[in-house]
Enzyme design. Structure first.
Site, PDB file in Angstrom:
ATOM      1  N   THR A 237       0.848  -1.192   0.000  1.00 56.09           N
ATOM      2  CA  THR A 237       0.000   0.000   0.000  1.00 56.09           C
ATOM      3  C   THR A 237       0.881   1.239   0.000  1.00 56.09           C
ATOM      4  O   THR A 237       2.079   1.154  -0.282  1.00 56.09           O
ATOM      5  CB  THR A 237      -0.983  -0.028   1.193  1.00 56.09           C
ATOM      6  OG1 THR A 237      -1.943   1.022   1.047  1.00 56.09           O
ATOM      7  CG2 THR A 237      -0.277   0.160   2.536  1.00 56.09           C
ATOM      8  N   ASN A 238       0.318   2.411   0.277  1.00 57.62           N
ATOM      9  CA  ASN A 238       1.119   3.645   0.333  1.00 57.62           C
ATOM     10  C   ASN A 238       0.559   4.541   1.431  1.00 57.62           C
ATOM     11  O   ASN A 238      -0.381   4.165   2.137  1.00 57.62           O
ATOM     12  CB  ASN A 238       1.115   4.331  -1.032  1.00 57.62           C
ATOM     13  CG  ASN A 238      -0.286   4.709  -1.456  1.00 57.62           C
ATOM     14  OD1 ASN A 238      -0.942   5.525  -0.839  1.00 57.62           O
ATOM     15  ND2 ASN A 238      -0.762   4.071  -2.525  1.00 57.62           N
TER      16      ASN A 238
END
Ligand code: CTP
Length: 440
Positions: A237-238
């Site tokens: 993810t980020n």
């Protein structure tokens, strides 16, 4: 490592500090001594600073020191001049309040409406923007009670600045350090934003209650990060929090649009009047958006979509297996959601994207604007402390396919959302809509 261009982004406009009445609350942490420098910085920028110390702060920094720096007496006691109702006066006379450092105790009191001393009582009377610069030990900052209080205060509109990651008192290291003086000055200036020229333009076109210029308009907004699963317990993810997309969805809904927000996982509260559909992966977001894109008048892609996903998602937790020091992951491309919407864009539809960059932001943004068939793109640097991921403020550039280019100075994400909505409105096929000045 990210390569930085030779020129840093322009410093935000601090002109708003000139003549502003700033209530500077100082609470009791080791970082309280830095409040004296902050007071001096505010005064240097022309602000009229009224400092208020908690009892604990007065053990770290003296009222006399702050009085000398600000040119004003520094009250600490709720009962000192009880006949003057000092806390009410302090709040009424502030254009903005900043608490630096804000301890876990002050955040907790503010979140829960407690008022047992002069500072907390004044803050409870406040009807002006509030900036909070927390500073505390990492364990306190990461305690779920503090996290919940901070989320509550953010939701009520407080502008959080920091804490930074770095050395802490007692030789520790981690998140909890008071934000730098410059970042706090910028945040106070940003909180005062509506008094600056660009923000005034926004304020003058804010809808009033009952004013629904976008009634009948259908908007789809994406927000947050996607999760790309490696196995049942791990994902890629980020850092995107979703705040910008939520702010845009809220701004459209406040003007009467029917808004569907397709959001990645996160803790942002649902904006009022918006239908929220939660998704996890880029492919789920792609399917949800494409299913609505044909009927949407406006599509805003504020999500930070993962470009790649693991080629395979293991049904069971992946094991280390052989004692290798490296592990290869095969990733495959995710669909480009906005790109696909752009490819089937119908006349009159307005498409908006965001480009979060760490270098060459204008060129990158212009390229994405053209490549995805967008009408507008907000370009910003995500390596600035006051813009991009997980902060309440943003700044950047608004580029239009029609060649327009507008600077977006440091402002709260909800103010930037208002500004963006004005630019969207200006590009909609003619309706009975108010004139916009978003691209001046
Ligand atoms: N976007 C999208 N679908 C993707 C990737 C991005 O809809 N798979 C949208 C984002 O929501 C944003 C815009 O496209 O509005 C730009 O996203 P960004 O990640 O900056 O650009 P990319 O197209 O991924 O390009 P690059 O990775 O080369 O920077």
């Amino acid at each position: 490592m990210t390569e930085h261009p030779a020129t840093e982004p322009a410093a935000p406009d601090r002109a708003a500090l000139q003549g502003a009445r700033v209530l500077l609350g100082v609470s009791g942490g080791v970082a309280a001594y830095k409040a004296a420098l902050l007071a001096r910085g505010l005064v240097t920028h022309g602000a009229q600073v009224q400092a208020v110390l908690t009892d604990a702060a007065a053990r770290f920094v003296t009222p006399a020191q702050l009085a000398a720096l600000t040119g004003r007496p520094v009250p600490t006691d709720l009962f000192e001049d009880a006949h003057r109702i000092v806390h009410v006066d302090l709040a009424r006379q502030a254009d903005v309040a900043a608490v630096a450092p804000a301890t876990a105790n002050v955040l907790g009191k503010l979140a829960h409406g407690l008022a047992d001393d002069l500072l907390s009582s004044a803050l409870l009377c406040l009807d002006a923007p509030l900036v909070l610069a927390p500073a505390m030990h990492t364990e306190m900052w990461e305690h779920p009670a503090v996290t919940a209080n901070v989320a509550m205060l953010r939701e009520r509109g407080a502008l959080m600045v920091g804490p930074d990651h770095g050395p802490l008192a007692g030789g520790d290291h981690g998140p909890g350090r008071l934000a730098e003086e410059d970042a706090i000055l910028d945040a106070v200036a940003a909180a005062l934003g509506p008094s600056t020229a660009p923000a005034q333009a926004t304020a003058s076109t804010q809808p009033t209650a009952g004013d629904e210029p976008l009634a009948g308009l259908h908007a789809v907004v994406t927000a947050g990060a996607t999760r790309e699963h490696l196995d049942p317990v791990r994902y890629l993810t980020n850092r995107a929090s979703g705040r910008m997309g939520y702010a845009v969805a809220g701004a459209l809904a406040r003007r009467g649009a029917t808004v569907e927000l397709i959001a990645g996982p996160g803790e942002q509260p649902d904006p009022a009047g918006v239908t929220v559909q939660r998704v996890e992966t880029a492919r789920e977001m792609h399917a949800a958006v494409l299913a609505r894109a044909d009927v949407a008048d406006v599509v805003v892609g504020a999500a930070a979509v993962a470009d790649f996903r693991p080629a395979e998602t293991a049904a069971h937790k992946r094991k280390k297996g052989a004692p290798d020091e490296t592990e290869q992951l095969t990733l495959v491309r995710n669909p480009d959601i906005l790109g696909d919407v752009g490819a089937r864009k119908r006349p009159g539809q307005v498409l908006v994207g965001f480009a979060a960059e760490t270098q060459d932001e204008e060129a990158q943004g212009a390229d994405k604007l053209a490549r995805k068939g967008l009408d507008l793109i907000v370009v910003n640097r995500v390596d600035a402390p006051d813009a991009g991921f997980a902060v309440d403020t943003n700044r950047g550039l608004l580029l239009g396919a029609d060649g327009t280019r507008a600077e977006l100075p440091l402002m709260r994400k909800d103010a930037l959302a208002d500004r963006l909505v004005e630019a969207i409105v200006a590009r909609l096929p003619s309706r009975d809509l108010p004139q916009t000045n978003a691209d001046r």
